[in-house]
Design an enzyme around this catalytic site. Structure first.
Site, PDB file in Angstrom:
ATOM      1  CD  GLU A  46      -8.205   5.570  -1.770  1.00 26.01           C
ATOM      2  OE1 GLU A  46      -7.001   5.885  -1.650  1.00 26.01           O
ATOM      3  OE2 GLU A  46      -8.585   4.563  -2.398  1.00 26.01           O
ATOM      4  CE  LYS A 123      -8.968   2.991  -5.887  1.00 28.40           C
ATOM      5  NZ  LYS A 123      -8.141   2.965  -4.659  1.00 28.40           N
ATOM      6  CB  CYS A 168      -6.391   6.323  -4.895  1.00 27.50           C
ATOM      7  SG  CYS A 168      -4.646   6.046  -4.498  1.00 27.50           S
TER       8      CYS A 168
HETATM    9  N1  CDT Z   1      -5.379   3.656  -2.797  1.00 24.34           N
HETATM   10  C1  CDT Z   1      -4.782   3.363  -3.978  1.00 24.34           C
HETATM   11  O1  CDT Z   1      -5.459   3.170  -4.974  1.00 24.34           O
HETATM   12  N2  CDT Z   1      -3.466   3.262  -3.956  1.00 24.34           N
HETATM   13  C2  CDT Z   1      -2.724   2.901  -5.134  1.00 24.34           C
HETATM   14  C3  CDT Z   1      -1.486   2.181  -4.786  1.00 24.34           C
HETATM   15  C4  CDT Z   1      -0.827   1.671  -5.985  1.00 24.34           C
HETATM   16  S1  CDT Z   1       0.849   1.662  -5.829  1.00 24.34           S
HETATM   17  C5  CDT Z   1       1.418   2.497  -7.210  1.00 24.34           C
HETATM   18  C6  CDT Z   1      -2.349   4.099  -5.986  1.00 24.34           C
HETATM   19  O2  CDT Z   1      -2.587   4.036  -7.195  1.00 24.34           O
HETATM   20  O3  CDT Z   1      -1.799   5.072  -5.505  1.00 24.34           O
END
Ligand code: CDT
Length: 334
Positions: A46, A123, A168
């Protein structure tokens, strides 16, 4: 056998001061390594072209536009497209997209071996918040800088198989994989940037975050009988640590390759898309086994709404079958 050799190209940190050109040079080096190993597809994280900038607050929203691409390929990314075509390898990577209409998305693309963009995903599950949170150890301002994706979870036919993408936080949501699973997806490509600490220090650390990451990707792959390739941007970026843990997971939910470092690191695995057939024809034959008449809430309700307190409600066991049936019909509007 329908073989796709996947290169999962984990990236070490991109610092705020790194130029796109320097970052793309590292991506090209990973691509060369992957194609030397016979890769058909190289998957990057990402927001691969920049630091994970949603950790930085800009009071003026437009001041963040420097992190966005207004077109791809552009001068900075063209060398990656060119090398992919020259080496006959497909690629997938994430970047911040600003559309001609001025909309902002956290986007991933899938580029075929001939350099054509065949898939775009934006996303859907944006974590974090819109406003600055002074009590937090770091900011997670994705909701400030991006709109939720507006194109759902498409799947594409390419390289002799069916591919989908997620980004993500999407990987934590079973809905992501199931909507792709309902399109018979055979490989899900997922880039991520996951801070190793919760914003409230002491609540969750790197080990717990790595556990949740593996749990989510393995479950999503198994429950939809698909390959899943989850690729990190890792290490200490702008003084903030991101977990590594890049994974390739088979359709049984087993990890077949996992990164050992938090630097630029390539995993290579030969994935047979035909391995998805067993689960799709047996325990997860959706056509035979799904009971959609009971899943209405999933697509009609956002928050969790608990049942009434025990004192107000009668026990289900005290109610006749006819009453219950009527209740369900009412809920589902059938
Ligand atoms: N980039 C991203 O979506 N990061 C989120 C952070 C959340 S913290 C659990 C993730 O789901 O990894």
């Amino acid at each position: 056998m329908r073989k796709v050799v996947v290169g999962a190209a984990q990236m070490g940190p991109n610092q705020k001061t790194d130029t796109r050109e320097a970052i793309v040079t590292r991506m090209v080096a990973l691509l060369d390594q992957a194609t030397d190993g016979g890769a058909d597809l190289v998957v990057y994280p990402e927001l691969a072209l920049t630091t994970f900038f949603p950790r930085w607050y800009h009071e003026d929203r437009a001041a963040a536009d420097g992190w966005f691409e207004t077109e791809v390929p552009n001068a900075a990314t063209q060398p990656l497209f060119d090398r992919g075509k020259e080496r006959n390898v497909a690629i997938s990577f994430g970047y911040a997209e600003k559309t001609p209409e001025g909309r902002h998305f956290n986007t991933s693309i899938l580029v075929d071996k001939d350099g054509t963009i065949v898939g775009k995903y934006r996303k859907v599950h944006l974590p974090g918040h819109v406003e600055y949170e002074p009590e937090s150890s770091h900011q997670r301002l994705e909701k400030r800088y991006f709109e939720p994706g507006d194109i759902g979870f498409p799947a594409w036919r390419t390289m002799g198989g069916i591919f989908g993408m997620a980004i993500c936080n999407d990987r934590r949501w079973p809905e992501t994989y199931r909507v792709l699973g309902l399109q018979a997806v055979e490989m899900v490509l997922i880039g991520y940037n996951t801070p190793s600490q919760n914003q409230r220090p002491g609540t969750e650390g790197a080990d717990k975050r790595l556990f949740h990451h593996r749990l989510s990707v393995q479950a999503g792959a198994y429950q939809n009988s698909t390959w899943a390739v989850a690729v990190a941007k890792a290490g200490v970026e702008d003084g903030h640590h991101l977990i590594g843990g890049t994974l390739i997971v088979n359709p049984h939910g087993e990890i077949v390759a996992e990164a050992k470092t938090e630097r630029d690191e390539l995993l290579i695995h030969e994935c047979d898309l035909d391995e998805t057939a067993f689960g799709k024809a047996t325990i997860f034959d959706f056509g035979r086994h799904r009971r959609v008449e009971h899943y209405g809430l999933i697509a009609s309700q956002g928050p969790a709404i608990p049942p009434p307190e025990a004192a107000e409600s009668e026990s289900v066991l005290d109610r006749s079958f006819d009453e219950l049936k009527h209740g369900y019909s009412h809920t589902l509007g059938v």
